[in-house]
Design a protein around this motif. Structure first.
Motif, PDB file in Angstrom:
ATOM      1  N   MET A  65       0.940  -1.248   0.113  1.00 28.23           N
ATOM      2  CA  MET A  65       0.025   0.028   0.204  1.00 28.23           C
ATOM      3  C   MET A  65       0.917   1.237   0.069  1.00 28.23           C
ATOM      4  N   GLU A  66       1.765   1.293   0.788  1.00 28.55           N
ATOM      5  CA  GLU A  66       2.679   2.626   1.099  1.00 28.55           C
ATOM      6  C   GLU A  66       3.531   2.879  -0.302  1.00 28.55           C
ATOM      7  N   GLN A  67       3.862   1.720  -1.039  1.00 28.94           N
ATOM      8  CA  GLN A  67       4.803   1.782  -2.253  1.00 28.94           C
ATOM      9  C   GLN A  67       3.866   2.309  -3.566  1.00 28.94           C
ATOM     10  N   ASN A  68       2.606   1.860  -3.192  1.00 27.38           N
ATOM     11  CA  ASN A  68       1.711   2.100  -4.440  1.00 27.38           C
ATOM     12  C   ASN A  68       0.719   3.282  -4.316  1.00 27.38           C
ATOM     13  N   VAL A  69      -0.552   2.492  -3.974  1.00 25.83           N
ATOM     14  CA  VAL A  69      -1.565   3.580  -3.919  1.00 25.83           C
ATOM     15  C   VAL A  69      -1.416   4.799  -2.938  1.00 25.83           C
ATOM     16  N   TYR A  70      -0.801   4.582  -1.998  1.00 24.94           N
ATOM     17  CA  TYR A  70      -0.730   5.941  -1.181  1.00 24.94           C
ATOM     18  C   TYR A  70       0.207   7.031  -1.703  1.00 24.94           C
ATOM     19  N   ILE A 120       1.087  -9.146  -4.572  1.00 27.12           N
ATOM     20  CA  ILE A 120       1.377  -7.947  -5.278  1.00 27.12           C
ATOM     21  C   ILE A 120       2.510  -7.342  -4.366  1.00 27.12           C
ATOM     22  N   ASP A 121       3.495  -8.120  -4.399  1.00 16.22           N
ATOM     23  CA  ASP A 121       4.631  -7.523  -3.405  1.00 16.22           C
ATOM     24  C   ASP A 121       5.752  -6.781  -4.248  1.00 16.22           C
ATOM     25  N   THR A 122       5.525  -6.701  -5.384  1.00 16.08           N
ATOM     26  CA  THR A 122       6.414  -5.871  -6.092  1.00 16.08           C
ATOM     27  C   THR A 122       5.580  -5.023  -7.286  1.00 16.08           C
ATOM     28  N   ARG A 123       6.202  -3.933  -7.675  1.00 16.69           N
ATOM     29  CA  ARG A 123       5.700  -2.820  -8.427  1.00 16.69           C
ATOM     30  C   ARG A 123       4.817  -3.550  -9.668  1.00 16.69           C
ATOM     31  N   GLU A 124       5.693  -4.422 -10.165  1.00 17.44           N
ATOM     32  CA  GLU A 124       5.185  -5.387 -11.345  1.00 17.44           C
ATOM     33  C   GLU A 124       4.070  -5.949 -11.161  1.00 17.44           C
ATOM     34  N   LYS A 125       3.990  -6.773 -10.078  1.00 20.67           N
ATOM     35  CA  LYS A 125       2.738  -7.643  -9.843  1.00 20.67           C
ATOM     36  C   LYS A 125       1.767  -6.685  -9.641  1.00 20.67           C
ATOM     37  N   ARG A 130      -3.717  -4.443 -11.143  1.00 23.26           N
ATOM     38  CA  ARG A 130      -4.163  -3.246 -10.842  1.00 23.26           C
ATOM     39  C   ARG A 130      -5.877  -3.047 -11.491  1.00 23.26           C
ATOM     40  N   ILE A 131      -5.888  -3.468 -12.514  1.00 20.33           N
ATOM     41  CA  ILE A 131      -7.444  -3.514 -13.214  1.00 20.33           C
ATOM     42  C   ILE A 131      -8.293  -4.215 -12.302  1.00 20.33           C
ATOM     43  N   GLU A 132      -7.803  -5.609 -11.905  1.00 18.80           N
ATOM     44  CA  GLU A 132      -8.635  -6.393 -11.405  1.00 18.80           C
ATOM     45  C   GLU A 132      -8.800  -5.828  -9.970  1.00 18.80           C
ATOM     46  N   LEU A 133      -8.011  -5.285  -9.297  1.00 21.87           N
ATOM     47  CA  LEU A 133      -8.048  -4.695  -7.874  1.00 21.87           C
ATOM     48  C   LEU A 133      -9.193  -3.539  -8.079  1.00 21.87           C
ATOM     49  N   ALA A 134      -8.833  -2.557  -9.328  1.00 21.79           N
ATOM     50  CA  ALA A 134      -9.541  -1.376  -9.210  1.00 21.79           C
ATOM     51  C   ALA A 134     -11.087  -1.800  -9.408  1.00 21.79           C
ATOM     52  N   LYS A 135     -11.330  -2.984 -10.085  1.00 22.11           N
ATOM     53  CA  LYS A 135     -12.922  -3.419 -10.496  1.00 22.11           C
ATOM     54  C   LYS A 135     -13.473  -3.813  -9.203  1.00 22.11           C
ATOM     55  N   HIS A 136     -12.722  -4.498  -8.442  1.00 23.58           N
ATOM     56  CA  HIS A 136     -13.398  -5.033  -7.075  1.00 23.58           C
ATOM     57  C   HIS A 136     -14.020  -3.802  -6.450  1.00 23.58           C
ATOM     58  N   VAL A 137     -13.048  -2.660  -6.366  1.00 26.90           N
ATOM     59  CA  VAL A 137     -13.543  -1.380  -5.525  1.00 26.90           C
ATOM     60  C   VAL A 137     -14.648  -0.607  -6.143  1.00 26.90           C
ATOM     61  N   ILE A 188      -9.777   9.557  -8.797  1.00 26.52           N
ATOM     62  CA  ILE A 188      -9.699  10.984  -8.197  1.00 26.52           C
ATOM     63  C   ILE A 188      -8.582  11.006  -7.039  1.00 26.52           C
ATOM     64  N   ALA A 189      -8.228   9.770  -6.656  1.00 30.21           N
ATOM     65  CA  ALA A 189      -7.081   9.470  -5.557  1.00 30.21           C
ATOM     66  C   ALA A 189      -6.128   8.722  -6.023  1.00 30.21           C
ATOM     67  N   HIS A 190      -6.368   7.844  -6.899  1.00 34.17           N
ATOM     68  CA  HIS A 190      -5.508   6.866  -7.426  1.00 34.17           C
ATOM     69  C   HIS A 190      -5.369   6.907  -8.931  1.00 34.17           C
ATOM     70  N   GLN A 191      -4.315   6.486  -9.449  1.00 29.84           N
ATOM     71  CA  GLN A 191      -4.018   6.615 -11.051  1.00 29.84           C
ATOM     72  C   GLN A 191      -5.096   5.476 -11.833  1.00 29.84           C
ATOM     73  N   LEU A 192      -5.472   5.920 -12.942  1.00 30.38           N
ATOM     74  CA  LEU A 192      -6.430   4.845 -13.625  1.00 30.38           C
ATOM     75  C   LEU A 192      -5.577   3.829 -14.199  1.00 30.38           C
ATOM     76  N   PRO A 193      -6.125   2.680 -14.108  1.00 28.24           N
ATOM     77  CA  PRO A 193      -5.278   1.454 -14.679  1.00 28.24           C
ATOM     78  C   PRO A 193      -5.690   1.458 -16.418  1.00 28.24           C
ATOM     79  N   ALA A 194      -4.745   1.026 -16.889  1.00 25.60           N
ATOM     80  CA  ALA A 194      -4.983   0.639 -18.406  1.00 25.60           C
ATOM     81  C   ALA A 194      -6.223  -0.247 -18.247  1.00 25.60           C
TER      82      ALA A 194
END
Length: 213
Positions: A65-70, A120-125, A130-137, A188-194
């Motif tokens: 969370m700290e390295q990505n969405v935060y 998802i312990d690396t940026r690549e993962k 990202r799109i799957e996680l975003a769709k859940h939210v 609005i708070a996080h980047q839009l995924p592809a």
């Protein structure tokens, strides 16, 4: 002279005698008192633990969370603004009503499992999922009429005369068409995924799009 029903007095006396009756070295009344105290302490401890997991600090204890969405959230309008009012991770992602909060906590156990798996312990993962996680939210917010957004934002409380013309027109249309916050405010708070716009169409088809006039 007592005016109470003798039968009622007998029942109450029987209950009191039962509570006073020794059970090994403790009376049932003493055991009941200890049980009540333990219950209060246990319930208080449970709710304390729930609140401790509803903090930004707790969310950032996971480096995913700290390295990505935060880092994406930092500097956005929800993080820093002229009013000084911040919407942190739990404000947007954890319901306030108790029953829905508990449901969300149970769902979070799956996230703990994926933390252990290193999903998802690396940026690549993270980017790959990202799109799957975003769709859940987005789906959850669509289904709840953006419940967490409405803790702070409400159509009925908008002073449209103080909004810019574009925002005023969009909010008026959204209310008339039955739209919810997440219909227009993805990213609005996080980047839009592809693939965000394709995902949006899929969500609208599965959950139900806005009511057209």
């Amino acid at each position: 002279m007592s005016t109470e029903n003798p039968a009622k007095q007998g029942v109450l006396s029987g209950w009191w005698a039962t509570l006073r009756r020794p059970c090994t070295s403790w009376s049932l009344g003493g055991l009941l008192l200890v049980g009540v105290i333990l219950g209060v302490v246990g319930w208080g401890g449970f709710n304390w633990a729930m609140e401790m997991t509803n903090t930004e600090t707790f969310c950032l204890s996971c480096h995913e969370m700290e390295q990505n969405v935060y880092r994406e959230y930092r500097g956005t309008i929800h993080d820093s603004n002229r009013s000084g009012v911040r919407a942190t991770c739990p404000d947007c992602h954890v319901p306030r009503p108790w029953i829905y909060k508990m449901i969300r906590k149970v769902q979070a156990s799956n996230e703990v499992w994926h933390k252990l798996l290193g999903s998802i312990d690396t940026r690549e993962k993270f980017e790959a999922k990202r799109i799957e996680l975003a769709k859940h939210v987005w789906t959850a917010m669509k289904e709840t009429d953006s419940r967490e957004c409405r803790n702070c934002h409400n159509f009925g409380a908008f002073d449209l005369t103080r909004q810019q013309a574009r925002a005023r027109n969009r909010h008026t249309e959204a209310e008339q068409q039955g739209k919810t916050c997440i219909d227009c405010h993805k990213g609005i708070a996080h980047q839009l995924p592809a693939g965000a716009f394709k995902a949006e169409r899929e969500i609208n088809e599965s959950v139900g799009g806005a009511v057209k006039p």
